[in-house]
Scaffold this active site. Structure first.
Site, PDB file in Angstrom:
ATOM      1  CE  LYS A  52      -3.824  -2.459   2.218  1.00  0.00           C
ATOM      2  NZ  LYS A  52      -4.582  -2.792   3.426  1.00  0.00           N
ATOM      3  CD  GLN A  96      -3.506  -4.527   6.486  1.00  0.00           C
ATOM      4  OE1 GLN A  96      -3.703  -3.467   5.908  1.00  0.00           O
ATOM      5  NE2 GLN A  96      -3.837  -5.680   5.933  1.00  0.00           N
ATOM      6  CG  ASP A 119      -9.505  -0.335   5.092  1.00  0.00           C
ATOM      7  OD1 ASP A 119      -9.210  -0.759   3.965  1.00  0.00           O
ATOM      8  OD2 ASP A 119      -8.786  -0.492   6.095  1.00  0.00           O
TER       9      ASP A 119
HETATM   10  N1  GUN Z   1      -6.848  -7.105   6.258  1.00  0.00           N
HETATM   11  C1  GUN Z   1      -7.165  -7.826   5.162  1.00  0.00           C
HETATM   12  N2  GUN Z   1      -7.696  -7.023   4.208  1.00  0.00           N
HETATM   13  C2  GUN Z   1      -7.721  -5.786   4.728  1.00  0.00           C
HETATM   14  C3  GUN Z   1      -8.154  -4.525   4.210  1.00  0.00           C
HETATM   15  O1  GUN Z   1      -8.657  -4.389   3.085  1.00  0.00           O
HETATM   16  N3  GUN Z   1      -7.992  -3.457   5.055  1.00  0.00           N
HETATM   17  C4  GUN Z   1      -7.471  -3.582   6.298  1.00  0.00           C
HETATM   18  N4  GUN Z   1      -7.385  -2.480   7.046  1.00  0.00           N
HETATM   19  N5  GUN Z   1      -7.062  -4.739   6.796  1.00  0.00           N
HETATM   20  C5  GUN Z   1      -7.187  -5.827   5.997  1.00  0.00           C
END
Ligand code: GUN
Length: 295
Positions: A52, A96, A119
């Protein structure tokens, strides 16, 4: 059978976003800024967050990575979330997941200002999404819809079977595909771990979204000729074939299923790259205050 090349589509969208950032800066606007909070050292989470941050750089965003050790308290983490909510320099941020067991993920998600929740996990965004209002749509479902759109795949009146009922993928993608829109207008069936005879439903599906997190769950004899199969699985399994010592396994037994499909996504290189690019799109929107206006 046509392979849906998520990597190529994501690369194209990356260029589109980078171009838009250039235009924003040329007209005196602010560079979009994404922050990410990472707790602990889970291998998968480390990889996703690194990806990211790297993609932010590639499209011209500013990014800030905030790290905590596994033993951070819930209060400390919630304090940081409140600080980011208040920081006018940060357009959007993510925490995350998964988080350590002593921290309530739901509490953390609900503490995020929904106007910075790129998100799309906050109940305000989930609720608005479910009734078709402008909102941050979570990245994986948004990425799946974008692939269907870019490959011009017909969805209206089709029977879509979603395997999995997670808050991050199964529920939102089922919701989006039933909405009066394109892609959408599907008749949606959601199957999960307690569904009896999943094979029966899969054999009736025009479109299958496999998001169970169960490697190679969907076999050749569960899919009908001409189906569209979207594989959301990304289970890390150890491997001697790769430098990293692991490889990603999808939820679809690709060799058996692919020959029967009209379209199929590979793992890796299908949905994965689209998830990250959808987060970038949400961040761009957040930077432009494109959904909820000025904070
Ligand atoms: N863990 C797995 N996929 C995601 C996501 O799209 N966003 C976040 N914050 N954590 C994740």
């Amino acid at each position: 059978m046509k392979l849906i090349d998520g990597k190529a589509v994501a690369a194209q969208i990356k260029l589109e976003i980078a171009e838009e950032v250039k235009q924003i800066l040329a007209s005196g606007g602010k560079r979009p800024h994404l922050a990410a909070i990472l707790v602990g050292h889970d291998g998968g989470s480390e990889t996703y967050v690194a990806s990211k941050v790297k993609t932010c750089e590639e499209v011209g965003f500013q990014s800030t990575l905030i790290r905590y050790e596994e033993d951070v308290t819930e209060d400390e983490l919630l304090g940081k979330v409140c600080e980011l909510n208040e920081n006018p320099g940060i357009d959007g941020f993510i925490v995350q997941l998964p988080l350590p067991k002593h921290i309530s993920e739901q509490k953390v998600i609900e503490t995020i200002d929904y106007r910075k929740d790129v998100d799309g996990f906050h109940p305000v965004n989930v609720g608005r999404m479910s009734i078709g209002l402008p909102c941050f749509v979570s990245a994986t479902p948004a990425g799946i819809l974008e692939l269907l759109k870019r490959y011009d795949i017909e969805t209206s009146g089709k029977h879509c079977v979603v395997l999995g009922r997670s808050n991050i993928v199964g529920k939102p993608v089922a919701n989006l595909l039933m909405q009066k829109a394109y892609p959408g207008d599907c008749t949606v069936t959601v199957c999960h771990s307690r569904t009896k005879d999943i094979k029966k439903y899969c054999l009736e599906a025009d479109i299958i979204i496999a998001a169970l997190g169960s490697p190679e769950f969907l076999k050749g004899d569960m899919v009908r000729e001409g189906a569209v199969v979207i594989d959301v699985g990304t289970t890390r399994v150890s491997s001697t074939e790769t430098k990293s010592g692991f490889k990603l396994k999808g939820d679809v037994k690709f060799d058996e299923v692919a020959p029967k499909c009209s379209y199929i996504t590979p793992v890796p290189g299908g949905v994965g790259p689209m998830t990250i690019i959808s987060l970038m799109r949400n961040t761009l929107l957040a930077g432009k205050k494109g959904i909820y206006g000025y904070l």
